[in-house]
Design an enzyme around this catalytic site. Structure first.
Site, mmCIF file in Angstrom:
data_model
loop_
_atom_site.group_PDB
_atom_site.id
_atom_site.type_symbol
_atom_site.label_atom_id
_atom_site.label_comp_id
_atom_site.label_asym_id
_atom_site.label_seq_id
_atom_site.Cartn_x
_atom_site.Cartn_y
_atom_site.Cartn_z
ATOM 1 N N SER A 114 0.857 -1.193 0.000
ATOM 2 C CA SER A 114 0.000 0.000 0.000
ATOM 3 C C SER A 114 0.887 1.234 0.000
ATOM 4 O O SER A 114 2.060 1.167 0.384
ATOM 5 C CB SER A 114 -0.870 -0.001 1.263
ATOM 6 O OG SER A 114 -1.423 1.274 1.494
ATOM 7 N N TYR A 124 -2.768 -0.712 10.105
ATOM 8 C CA TYR A 124 -2.731 -1.093 8.682
ATOM 9 C C TYR A 124 -1.422 -0.630 8.043
ATOM 10 O O TYR A 124 -0.734 -1.409 7.373
ATOM 11 C CB TYR A 124 -3.930 -0.454 7.984
ATOM 12 C CG TYR A 124 -4.025 -0.698 6.502
ATOM 13 C CD1 TYR A 124 -4.614 -1.848 6.009
ATOM 14 C CD2 TYR A 124 -3.556 0.246 5.591
ATOM 15 C CE1 TYR A 124 -4.725 -2.064 4.639
ATOM 16 C CE2 TYR A 124 -3.657 0.041 4.222
ATOM 17 C CZ TYR A 124 -4.248 -1.113 3.749
ATOM 18 O OH TYR A 124 -4.355 -1.319 2.397
HETATM 19 N N1 LIG Z 1 -8.470 -0.272 -2.183
HETATM 20 C C1 LIG Z 1 -7.389 0.461 -2.017
HETATM 21 O O1 LIG Z 1 -7.388 1.694 -2.203
HETATM 22 C C2 LIG Z 1 -6.107 -0.182 -1.587
HETATM 23 C C3 LIG Z 1 -4.984 0.643 -1.475
HETATM 24 C C4 LIG Z 1 -3.793 0.091 -1.097
HETATM 25 C C5 LIG Z 1 -3.704 -1.265 -0.844
HETATM 26 N N2 LIG Z 1 -4.804 -2.051 -0.953
HETATM 27 C C6 LIG Z 1 -4.646 -3.464 -0.688
HETATM 28 O O2 LIG Z 1 -5.196 -4.239 -1.733
HETATM 29 C C7 LIG Z 1 -5.628 -5.497 -1.202
HETATM 30 C C8 LIG Z 1 -7.063 -5.741 -1.601
HETATM 31 O O3 LIG Z 1 -7.864 -4.708 -1.023
HETATM 32 P P1 LIG Z 1 -9.269 -4.286 -1.621
HETATM 33 O O4 LIG Z 1 -9.308 -2.824 -1.580
HETATM 34 O O5 LIG Z 1 -9.504 -4.991 -2.885
HETATM 35 O O6 LIG Z 1 -10.231 -4.801 -0.462
HETATM 36 P P2 LIG Z 1 -11.589 -5.657 -0.436
HETATM 37 O O7 LIG Z 1 -12.373 -5.430 -1.674
HETATM 38 O O8 LIG Z 1 -12.169 -5.346 0.889
HETATM 39 O O9 LIG Z 1 -11.066 -7.157 -0.459
HETATM 40 C C9 LIG Z 1 -10.454 -7.728 0.651
HETATM 41 C C10 LIG Z 1 -10.450 -9.226 0.435
HETATM 42 O O10 LIG Z 1 -9.747 -9.856 1.518
HETATM 43 C C11 LIG Z 1 -10.603 -10.821 2.123
HETATM 44 N N3 LIG Z 1 -10.271 -10.838 3.548
HETATM 45 C C12 LIG Z 1 -10.250 -9.797 4.403
HETATM 46 N N4 LIG Z 1 -9.935 -10.219 5.640
HETATM 47 C C13 LIG Z 1 -9.733 -11.550 5.558
HETATM 48 C C14 LIG Z 1 -9.407 -12.537 6.504
HETATM 49 N N5 LIG Z 1 -9.226 -12.263 7.801
HETATM 50 N N6 LIG Z 1 -9.299 -13.817 6.081
HETATM 51 C C15 LIG Z 1 -9.509 -14.126 4.779
HETATM 52 N N7 LIG Z 1 -9.811 -13.233 3.841
HETATM 53 C C16 LIG Z 1 -9.942 -11.951 4.229
HETATM 54 C C17 LIG Z 1 -12.022 -10.327 1.813
HETATM 55 O O11 LIG Z 1 -12.996 -11.341 1.838
HETATM 56 P P3 LIG Z 1 -13.875 -11.672 3.158
HETATM 57 O O12 LIG Z 1 -14.306 -10.364 3.731
HETATM 58 O O13 LIG Z 1 -14.982 -12.527 2.669
HETATM 59 O O14 LIG Z 1 -12.937 -12.418 4.055
HETATM 60 C C18 LIG Z 1 -11.824 -9.834 0.387
HETATM 61 O O15 LIG Z 1 -11.819 -10.924 -0.514
HETATM 62 C C19 LIG Z 1 -5.398 -5.408 0.311
HETATM 63 O O16 LIG Z 1 -4.156 -6.018 0.619
HETATM 64 C C20 LIG Z 1 -5.326 -3.929 0.582
HETATM 65 O O17 LIG Z 1 -4.594 -3.629 1.716
HETATM 66 C C21 LIG Z 1 -6.011 -1.536 -1.307
#
Ligand SMILES: NC(=O)c1ccc[n+]([C@@H]2O[C@H](COP(=O)([O-])OP(=O)(O)OC[C@H]3O[C@@H](n4cnc5c(N)ncnc54)[C@H](OP(=O)(O)O)[C@@H]3O)[C@@H](O)[C@H]2O)c1
Length: 253
Positions: free
Chosen positions: A145, A158
């Site tokens: 991130s 985080y």
């Molecule tokens: N969106 C952004 O702006 C952004 C920016 C920087 C980095 N990121 C990173 O990108 C990655 C994906 O994020 P996203 O934005 O796509 O988020 P998201 O749509 O909320 O997806 C998160 C995923 O992780 C799973 N998950 C969360 N906690 C879990 C747990 N304890 N055990 C198993 N599965 C779990 C969720 O499914 P369930 O809830 O069903 O478990 C979901 O499939 C993350 O590493 C995040 O830190 C995102």
């Protein structure tokens, strides 16, 4: 440019991939990219509905696990190996971001965040990378991130977990690159997904974040297709230990 040339660089036909967080947002699109490039994909998350839906769309399979629970992480790894053997590609995209202000962050918030965001990628790497190295080929892609390198409000645990994952990426690369495993991290900018829903409710904030990029917009989950195929493929043969920012220039403006 011939199609054989592109196939040799980027095809993932015959590869097996595991994508944590592959049921939603960025992880879902990373899983889709791997599947479209020819890999068989197993998606992992907690909620069965989105898992089933993603696995069906990607013609893959799914395993339910709470990655914040070490027992479940080990059981997940066992299940993956039982079904398909050690995977060729591991993508650690699952993460949580509880957003209390730093002063209100509890020990429990800290522990849950570290276990899901940093311990699980470590444990899955320990479990799969030696087998990848024994075969002489493997790819680990960790999702970091912006907060690995800069502070954002209300994201104390985080940000620390994401700084940790860039260090873990270098350590894993150092351990296994000499035996064919490439380990890299991808650092997204600000991307509209369920994780950032709370922030996307604020149009002024969204516009301000888009204005801090060089390309003039916030990220889309589909922006991660190309980097995922690249890092998972033969094309990344000489790329390891890196954190690659996919952020429209946010981190350098
Ligand atoms: N969106 C952004 O702006 C952004 C920016 C920087 C980095 N990121 C990173 O990108 C990655 C994906 O994020 P996203 O934005 O796509 O988020 P998201 O749509 O909320 O997806 C998160 C995923 O992780 C799973 N998950 C969360 N906690 C879990 C747990 N304890 N055990 C198993 N599965 C779990 C969720 O499914 P369930 O809830 O069903 O478990 C979901 O499939 C993350 O590493 C995040 O830190 C995102």
């Amino acid at each position: 440019m011939t199609s054989e040339f592109l196939h040799g660089l980027f095809s993932l036909t015959g590869r097996r991939a595991v994508v944590t967080g592959g049921s939603s947002g960025i992880g879902r699109e990373m899983a889709a990219a791997l599947a479209h490039a020819g890999a068989g994909v197993t998606v992992v998350a907690r909620r069965e509905g989105p898992l089933r839906e993603a696995a069906t769309a990607l013609r893959g399979d799914w395993i339910r696990a709470d990655l914040a629970d070490r027992v479940q992480v080990h059981a997940l790894a066992d299940e993956v190996v039982d079904r398909h053997g050690v995977p060729d590609i591991l993508v650690n995209a699952a993460a949580v971001n509880p957003r209390p202000p730093m002063g209100e962050l509890t020990e429990d918030d800290w522990d849950r965040t570290m276990r899901a965001n940093l311990d699980a990628p470590f444990l899955l790497g320990q479990r799969f990378a030696p087998g990848m190295a024994d075969r002489g080929w493997g790819r680990i892609i960790n999702v970091a991130s912006q907060q690995a390198v800069r502070a954002f409000g209300n994201s104390g645990a985080y940000g620390a977990s994401k700084a940790g994952i860039t260090g873990l990426t270098r350590s894993q690369a150092e351990a296994w690159s000499a035996r064919g495993v490439r380990v890299n991290a991808v650092a997204p900018g600000f991307v509209q997904t369920p994780l950032t829903e709370a922030v996307f409710d604020n149009p002024a904030k969204i516009a301000a974040l888009a204005g801090r990029t060089m390309v003039g917009r916030n990220g889309l989950a589909t922006d991660f297709h190309g980097i995922t195929v690249f890092l998972a493929s033969a094309a990344a043969e000489y790329v390891t230990g890196q954190t690659i920012f996919v952020d429209g220039g946010f981190s350098v403006s």
